[in-house]
Design an enzyme around this catalytic site. Structure first.
Site, PDB file in Angstrom:
ATOM      1  N   SER A   8       0.814  -1.217   0.000  1.00 43.38           N
ATOM      2  CA  SER A   8       0.000   0.000   0.000  1.00 43.38           C
ATOM      3  C   SER A   8       0.843   1.261   0.000  1.00 43.38           C
ATOM      4  O   SER A   8       0.516   2.252  -0.671  1.00 43.38           O
ATOM      5  CB  SER A   8      -0.940   0.005   1.211  1.00 43.38           C
ATOM      6  OG  SER A   8      -1.800  -1.106   1.178  1.00 43.38           O
ATOM      7  N   HIS A  21       1.109   4.539   4.742  1.00 44.72           N
ATOM      8  CA  HIS A  21       0.467   5.136   3.566  1.00 44.72           C
ATOM      9  C   HIS A  21       0.941   6.577   3.375  1.00 44.72           C
ATOM     10  O   HIS A  21       1.271   6.994   2.262  1.00 44.72           O
ATOM     11  CB  HIS A  21      -1.054   5.120   3.729  1.00 44.72           C
ATOM     12  CG  HIS A  21      -1.635   3.748   3.861  1.00 44.72           C
ATOM     13  ND1 HIS A  21      -2.940   3.527   4.245  1.00 44.72           N
ATOM     14  CD2 HIS A  21      -1.095   2.526   3.651  1.00 44.72           C
ATOM     15  CE1 HIS A  21      -3.176   2.231   4.260  1.00 44.72           C
ATOM     16  NE2 HIS A  21      -2.065   1.606   3.916  1.00 44.72           N
TER      17      HIS A  21
END
Length: 316
Positions: A183, A235
């Protein structure tokens, strides 16, 4: 007839090479192989291919302990911490030490030193569902980007963002929270797309619409990262590294000699910022500095103050 500016742009576009996305395809296959291996390893350690006890892994994957054993980012395996470790009970009812949990031959009785846990987790996933969700972006957006920028730039951008995300997460996330997944790298691709839009604003048919779409995608995904057990710091770190790595790596279109020099300066700036981010992040990580001590509200970037979700992020 085209004016000189339009002719310059069209010439550069015509000279651009189209690539085959072999890096994205290769890394996706490698990640699939590791998903299968993680399930197999979980069956060896627990007797079950997926975690069902003490709770069911809704990502349809192994236990956190198994992920740690095969390379998840887990701070106690990477440097000495003040985290109190409780021995893990796997199949057969046997207790295992932290060194056994960390795997890879342990750290030979010395201090934990498994630095490669910044890299390996980029290729691991928390389960089948986690893998499939990431592949919806990786095999579409990622493959399209690689066709335009080439495998070397894509590999560099992907790894700089993915590893940078795990460095950022290791600084801010709870030290006893293992983290895996592509991610951070995928957020880096979005950051690079944002840079491309801003650098080539006039070349897009509807740049405002593209910007709104991009911001909405980011806000939705960052909001999902506020849910429990998701490392939103990875992230954020991946996105930030993707922005500056994008400045350094993206092939650009020049509309004038001045524009060309401005973009060259931005390229150099992006490279410098990435080096500084890595250097400072690693320095503070190995020094054992916890940024949450100086920024107690930063934890709300990765959790909502609801039902005790933020209690695990301490300011020690």
């Amino acid at each position: 007839m085209l004016d000189s500016k339009q002719a310059r742009i069209q010439k550069q576009l015509a000279e651009r090479k189209r690539w085959s996305p072999w890096f994205i395809r290769t890394v996706s296959l490698a990640q699939l192989a590791l998903v299968i291996y993680s399930l197999f390893r979980n069956s060896q350690l627990t007797g079950s291919w997926i975690q069902t006890q003490p709770y069911f892994n809704w990502l349809i994957g192994p236990s956190p302990e198994t992920l740690i054993n095969i390379g998840a980012r887990f701070v106690p395996c990477m440097r000495s911490t003040n985290v109190l470790f409780q021995s893990v009970v796997w199949s057969g009812g046997m207790d295992y030490s932290l060194e056994y949990l960390c795997g890879f031959g342990g750290y030979k009785g010395a201090h934990p030193n498994q630095w490669f846990r910044f890299i390996v987790p980029v290729f691991l996933h928390g389960g089948v569902l986690h893998y499939l969700l990431n592949m919806t972006v990786q095999l579409t957006t990622g493959a399209q980007m690689e066709r335009e920028i080439g495998p070397f730039r894509m590999a560099s951008l992907y790894m700089v963002s993915g590893v940078g995300g795990f460095i950022f997460g290791a600084l801010f996330a709870p030290p006893d929270l293992p983290s895996v997944g592509a991610s951070g790298a995928l957020f880096g691709l979005i950051g690079c797309q944002l840079v491309n839009l801003l650098l080539h604003w006039t070349l897009f048919a509807s740049p405002c619409r593209e910007l709104i779409k991009m911001v909405l995608v980011l806000l939705i995904n960052f909001a999902i990262g506020l849910l429990p057990s998701i490392d939103n710091f990875a992230h954020i770190g991946g996105f930030v590294c993707g922005v500056f790595a994008g400045l350094a790596l993206l092939p650009t279109i020049h509309t004038s000699s001045t524009d060309k020099w401005i973009k060259r300066i931005l390229r150099a700036l992006g490279l410098v910022v990435v080096v500084v981010l890595y250097s400072v992040g690693l320095k503070y990580f190995y020094a054992g500095v916890n940024p949450n001590t100086y920024c107690p509200w930063c934890k709300y970037f990765s959790c909502l103050p609801f039902n005790g979700w933020c209690n695990g992020i301490q300011t020690y």
